[in-house]
Design an enzyme around this catalytic site. Structure first.
Site, PDB file in Angstrom:
ATOM      1  N   GLU A   1      12.039  17.772 -24.401  1.00 24.23           N
ATOM      2  CA  GLU A   1      11.270  18.246 -23.236  1.00 24.23           C
ATOM      3  C   GLU A   1      11.775  19.625 -22.793  1.00 24.23           C
ATOM      4  OE1 GLU A   1       8.642  16.600 -22.605  1.00 24.23           O
ATOM      5  OE2 GLU A   1       8.963  14.424 -22.533  1.00 24.23           O
TER       6      GLU A   1
ATOM      7  N   LYS B   1       9.459  22.982 -14.436  1.00 24.66           N
ATOM      8  CA  LYS B   1       8.552  21.843 -14.215  1.00 24.66           C
ATOM      9  C   LYS B   1       7.955  21.885 -12.805  1.00 24.66           C
ATOM     10  CE  LYS B   1       7.011  17.409 -14.724  1.00 24.66           C
ATOM     11  NZ  LYS B   1       7.105  16.108 -15.333  1.00 24.66           N
TER      12      LYS B   1
ATOM     13  N   LYS C   1       4.416  11.886 -11.299  1.00 25.78           N
ATOM     14  CA  LYS C   1       3.575  10.998 -12.119  1.00 25.78           C
ATOM     15  C   LYS C   1       4.268   9.658 -12.286  1.00 25.78           C
ATOM     16  CE  LYS C   1       0.899  13.993 -15.167  1.00 25.78           C
ATOM     17  NZ  LYS C   1       0.687  14.379 -16.572  1.00 25.78           N
TER      18      LYS C   1
ATOM     19  N   HIS D   1      10.409   8.636 -27.113  1.00 22.35           N
ATOM     20  CA  HIS D   1       9.455   9.599 -26.566  1.00 22.35           C
ATOM     21  C   HIS D   1       9.792  11.013 -27.048  1.00 22.35           C
ATOM     22  CE1 HIS D   1       6.536  11.259 -23.804  1.00 22.35           C
ATOM     23  NE2 HIS D   1       7.458  12.077 -23.313  1.00 22.35           N
TER      24      HIS D   1
ATOM     25  N   ASN E   1       1.873  19.069 -21.428  1.00 22.90           N
ATOM     26  CA  ASN E   1       1.521  18.110 -22.483  1.00 22.90           C
ATOM     27  C   ASN E   1       1.625  18.682 -23.882  1.00 22.90           C
ATOM     28  OD1 ASN E   1       0.661  15.537 -21.298  1.00 22.90           O
ATOM     29  ND2 ASN E   1      -0.726  16.859 -20.147  1.00 22.90           N
TER      30      ASN E   1
ATOM     31  N   GLU F   1      -3.358  18.135 -12.046  1.00 26.74           N
ATOM     32  CA  GLU F   1      -3.575  18.361 -13.479  1.00 26.74           C
ATOM     33  C   GLU F   1      -5.032  18.671 -13.828  1.00 26.74           C
ATOM     34  OE1 GLU F   1      -0.972  16.127 -16.040  1.00 26.74           O
ATOM     35  OE2 GLU F   1      -2.405  16.261 -17.681  1.00 26.74           O
TER      36      GLU F   1
ATOM     37  N   ARG G   1      -1.212  22.501 -15.356  1.00 23.67           N
ATOM     38  CA  ARG G   1      -0.252  21.393 -15.537  1.00 23.67           C
ATOM     39  C   ARG G   1      -0.397  20.744 -16.915  1.00 23.67           C
ATOM     40  NH1 ARG G   1       1.651  16.731 -11.208  1.00 23.67           N
ATOM     41  NH2 ARG G   1       3.078  15.692 -12.627  1.00 23.67           N
TER      42      ARG G   1
ATOM     43  N   ARG H   1       0.822  -1.238   0.000  1.00 22.41           N
ATOM     44  CA  ARG H   1       0.000   0.000   0.000  1.00 22.41           C
ATOM     45  C   ARG H   1       0.844   1.270   0.000  1.00 22.41           C
ATOM     46  NH1 ARG H   1      -3.548  -2.728   3.814  1.00 22.41           N
ATOM     47  NH2 ARG H   1      -5.216  -3.680   2.607  1.00 22.41           N
TER      48      ARG H   1
ATOM     49  N   HIS I   1       2.293  16.420 -26.813  1.00 21.66           N
ATOM     50  CA  HIS I   1       2.123  15.043 -26.353  1.00 21.66           C
ATOM     51  C   HIS I   1       0.836  14.379 -26.846  1.00 21.66           C
ATOM     52  CE1 HIS I   1       5.537  15.992 -23.842  1.00 21.66           C
ATOM     53  NE2 HIS I   1       5.537  14.793 -23.303  1.00 21.66           N
TER      54      HIS I   1
ATOM     55  N   HIS J   1       2.259  11.118 -28.134  1.00 21.03           N
ATOM     56  CA  HIS J   1       1.944   9.810 -27.543  1.00 21.03           C
ATOM     57  C   HIS J   1       1.307   8.880 -28.584  1.00 21.03           C
ATOM     58  CE1 HIS J   1       1.856  11.090 -22.997  1.00 21.03           C
ATOM     59  NE2 HIS J   1       3.064  10.768 -23.413  1.00 21.03           N
TER      60      HIS J   1
HETATM   61  N1  LIG Z   1       6.518  10.971 -15.183  1.00 21.63           N
HETATM   62  C1  LIG Z   1       6.647  12.007 -15.955  1.00 21.63           C
HETATM   63  O1  LIG Z   1       6.282  13.142 -15.591  1.00 21.63           O
HETATM   64  C2  LIG Z   1       7.260  11.842 -17.316  1.00 21.63           C
HETATM   65  C3  LIG Z   1       7.667  12.979 -18.050  1.00 21.63           C
HETATM   66  C4  LIG Z   1       8.291  12.787 -19.272  1.00 21.63           C
HETATM   67  C5  LIG Z   1       8.504  11.488 -19.757  1.00 21.63           C
HETATM   68  N2  LIG Z   1       8.081  10.424 -19.023  1.00 21.63           N
HETATM   69  C6  LIG Z   1       8.296   9.040 -19.503  1.00 21.63           C
HETATM   70  O2  LIG Z   1       9.692   8.815 -19.603  1.00 21.63           O
HETATM   71  C7  LIG Z   1       9.908   7.755 -20.532  1.00 21.63           C
HETATM   72  C8  LIG Z   1      11.092   8.094 -21.406  1.00 21.63           C
HETATM   73  O3  LIG Z   1      12.211   8.208 -20.580  1.00 21.63           O
HETATM   74  P1  LIG Z   1      13.702   8.055 -21.145  1.00 21.63           P
HETATM   75  O4  LIG Z   1      13.823   8.736 -22.443  1.00 21.63           O
HETATM   76  O5  LIG Z   1      14.598   8.452 -20.035  1.00 21.63           O
HETATM   77  O6  LIG Z   1      13.768   6.501 -21.506  1.00 21.63           O
HETATM   78  P2  LIG Z   1      14.443   5.198 -20.891  1.00 21.63           P
HETATM   79  O7  LIG Z   1      14.223   5.071 -19.445  1.00 21.63           O
HETATM   80  O8  LIG Z   1      13.961   4.074 -21.746  1.00 21.63           O
HETATM   81  O9  LIG Z   1      16.001   5.412 -21.148  1.00 21.63           O
HETATM   82  C9  LIG Z   1      16.454   5.475 -22.463  1.00 21.63           C
HETATM   83  C10 LIG Z   1      17.607   4.499 -22.739  1.00 21.63           C
HETATM   84  O10 LIG Z   1      18.798   5.050 -22.196  1.00 21.63           O
HETATM   85  C11 LIG Z   1      19.492   4.058 -21.446  1.00 21.63           C
HETATM   86  N3  LIG Z   1      20.211   4.787 -20.395  1.00 21.63           N
HETATM   87  C12 LIG Z   1      19.668   5.390 -19.311  1.00 21.63           C
HETATM   88  N4  LIG Z   1      20.610   6.065 -18.637  1.00 21.63           N
HETATM   89  C13 LIG Z   1      21.768   5.883 -19.291  1.00 21.63           C
HETATM   90  C14 LIG Z   1      23.090   6.357 -19.088  1.00 21.63           C
HETATM   91  N5  LIG Z   1      23.397   7.188 -18.092  1.00 21.63           N
HETATM   92  N6  LIG Z   1      24.049   5.961 -19.966  1.00 21.63           N
HETATM   93  C15 LIG Z   1      23.735   5.141 -21.013  1.00 21.63           C
HETATM   94  N7  LIG Z   1      22.504   4.691 -21.266  1.00 21.63           N
HETATM   95  C16 LIG Z   1      21.521   5.066 -20.411  1.00 21.63           C
HETATM   96  C17 LIG Z   1      18.424   3.111 -20.963  1.00 21.63           C
HETATM   97  O11 LIG Z   1      18.968   1.829 -20.704  1.00 21.63           O
HETATM   98  C18 LIG Z   1      17.460   3.104 -22.138  1.00 21.63           C
HETATM   99  O12 LIG Z   1      17.882   2.175 -23.107  1.00 21.63           O
HETATM  100  C19 LIG Z   1       8.614   7.573 -21.297  1.00 21.63           C
HETATM  101  O13 LIG Z   1       7.983   6.401 -20.858  1.00 21.63           O
HETATM  102  C20 LIG Z   1       7.771   8.781 -20.895  1.00 21.63           C
HETATM  103  O14 LIG Z   1       6.397   8.512 -20.910  1.00 21.63           O
HETATM  104  C21 LIG Z   1       7.484  10.580 -17.827  1.00 21.63           C
HETATM  105 ZN   LIG Z   2       7.137  13.877 -22.299  1.00 20.99          ZN
END
Ligand SMILES: NC(=O)c1ccc[n+]([C@@H]2O[C@H](COP(=O)([O-])OP(=O)(O)OC[C@H]3O[C@@H](n4cnc5c(N)ncnc54)[C@H](O)[C@@H]3O)[C@@H](O)[C@H]2O)c1
Ligand SMILES: [Zn+2]
Length: 367
Positions: A184, A223, A142, A260, A241, A233, A237, A120, A244, A248
């Site tokens: 971003e 942010k 999020k 992304h 997006n 949101e 907020r 929980r 997006h 998305h």
């Molecule tokens: N929660 C939120 O507010 C929010 C905001 C924006 C995006 N997101 C989410 O984030 C995700 C995208 O995140 P991302 O682009 O970080 O993707 P990811 O977590 O898939 O990382 C991208 C790649 O980089 C590699 N990697 C990570 N750190 C590394 C490093 N230091 N050196 C070498 N390789 C490394 C990972 O193994 C992976 O293959 C999406 O799912 C998106 O929806 C969430």
């Molecule tokens: Zn995003």
């Protein structure tokens, strides 16, 4: 940089700490009195950061259970969440343990969701290792997973107790992932800060640590300001997006062949196009946005032709949609979005939407 902010949801305090050379530090950010940790990461980050961090924590007398999964957006699912939870249960991790999410946005969204529901809810800390993670995904609380119907459709807002940002962790980040984070950052400038957009309108060198730290801190401030103003949101907020609604849908339809950030960059252009066509954004400002997107080298070719119908079908499940009609964040000018009576998103005429998705897919349409 040492910035302490307060978010309205429990747990109430999130710390954003600049901690260069994290792996050699004394890990002072770890919660006092907790001895058992679940460290969740992906298998690529495990080798680079996860295992050395585990070793460092063990040297400090802590018990660390590391769980990893195959990297990539396709793994951000309920199935992976369940597997991680079962592994944690098998390790007898209870409510007295703390979760460390170490990785990009995929890891931190997924691990944050695990933390939110495990026993929980257990406390968790985020150590973002991608630029996108540091400037966006780790902030605002999020968490969630994708389903075959679309991105981030199952999840909860559950802020971590701390976000620990070490820009030196980015040295190993591949170029495409770097660019993804830049999408971003461009978004943050567009929705909130024209001077910041101007500052990053051309790519900056990755190895200038002081500059990079300053830019990450600026992004965090934008942010955090937006999410604090509207944690659930209901209004402003939604401006986060921008790009997006389209982005998305493209990400989902490409089966995550599009990253992304690459999908969001295209989404920003299409939603900029809508803003111009609806008489809000001056056309010359869209030209500046295009120049910036091009300067960063975002690939604007889609992996295949997407029909308007399939894009629309995907957008019907977007979280801003109302009665299954998609809504879009639109720009008034660079640095400011339109409010639409505090909703910060609006419906768009079907014919214009069709025109925009055609424009997106014309060869050179967005150049
Ligand atoms: N929660 C939120 O507010 C929010 C905001 C924006 C995006 N997101 C989410 O984030 C995700 C995208 O995140 P991302 O682009 O970080 O993707 P990811 O977590 O898939 O990382 C991208 C790649 O980089 C590699 N990697 C990570 N750190 C590394 C490093 N230091 N050196 C070498 N390789 C490394 C990972 O193994 C992976 O293959 C999406 O799912 C998106 O929806 C969430
Ligand atoms: Zn995003």
């Amino acid at each position: 940089m040492h910035l302490t902010i307060t978010l309205p949801q429990a747990p109430s305090v999130t710390e954003v700490i600049d901690c260069p050379h994290l792996l050699r530090s004394d890990l002072a950010f770890l919660p006092k009195g907790v001895r058992r940790f679940a460290l969740i990461t992906d298998s690529a980050v495990e080798k680079l950061i996860g295992l050395p961090l585990k070793k460092r924590m063990e040297e400090l007398g802590l018990e660390v259970h590391l769980f990893s999964f195959i990297p990539g957006e396709a793994q951000k699912t309920r199935k992976t969440k369940q597997k991680l939870e079962d592994q944690m249960l098998e390790a007898h991790l209870g409510r007295d343990s703390c979760l460390l999410a170490v990785g990009g946005g995929v890891v931190t969204d997924l691990a944050g969701f695990v933390a939110a529901t495990y026993c929980r809810g257990i406390p968790y800390l985020v150590i973002p290792t991608t630029l996108l993670g540091m400037v966006d995904a780790s902030l605002g609380g999020k968490t969630g997973v994708n389903t075959p119907h679309g991105k981030n459709l199952i999840g909860v807002i559950y802020p971590p107790q701390a976000v620990v940002i070490d820009p030196t962790l980015l040295k190993t980040l591949p170029e495409g992932q770097w660019r993804s984070g830049c999408a971003e950052m461009i978004k943050h400038g567009l929705i909130r800060d024209a001077a910041f957009f101007d500052q990053i309108s051309r790519p900056f060198p990755r190895d200038d640590l002081a500059k990079l730290t300053e830019i990450i801190a600026k992004n965090c401030a934008i942010k955090i300001a937006v999410t604090e103003a509207d944690p659930k949101e209901r209004g402003v907020r939604r401006t986060l997006n921008l790009g997006h609604t389209i982005g998305h849908a493209l990400e989902t339809l490409s089966g995550y062949a599009l990253s992304h950030g690459d999908a969001v960059a295209i989404g920003i252009l299409v939603e900029g196009f809508l803003s111009v066509q609806m008489g809000h954004l001056p056309a010359k400002e869209l030209t500046l946005i295009k120049e910036t997107i091009n300067a960063y080298g975002f690939p604007l070719e889609l992996p295949r032709k997407f029909s308007y119908e399939e894009i629309r079908e995907c957008m019907m499940l977007d979280k801003k949609a109302q009665s299954a009609v998609p809504r879009f964040v639109l720009l008034k000018c660079i640095g400011e979005t339109l409010s639409f009576g505090g909703e910060y998103c609006t419906v768009v005429d079907e014919a214009l939407l069709r025109q925009a998705t055609d424009w997106m897919q014309q060869k050179g349409g967005m150049l």
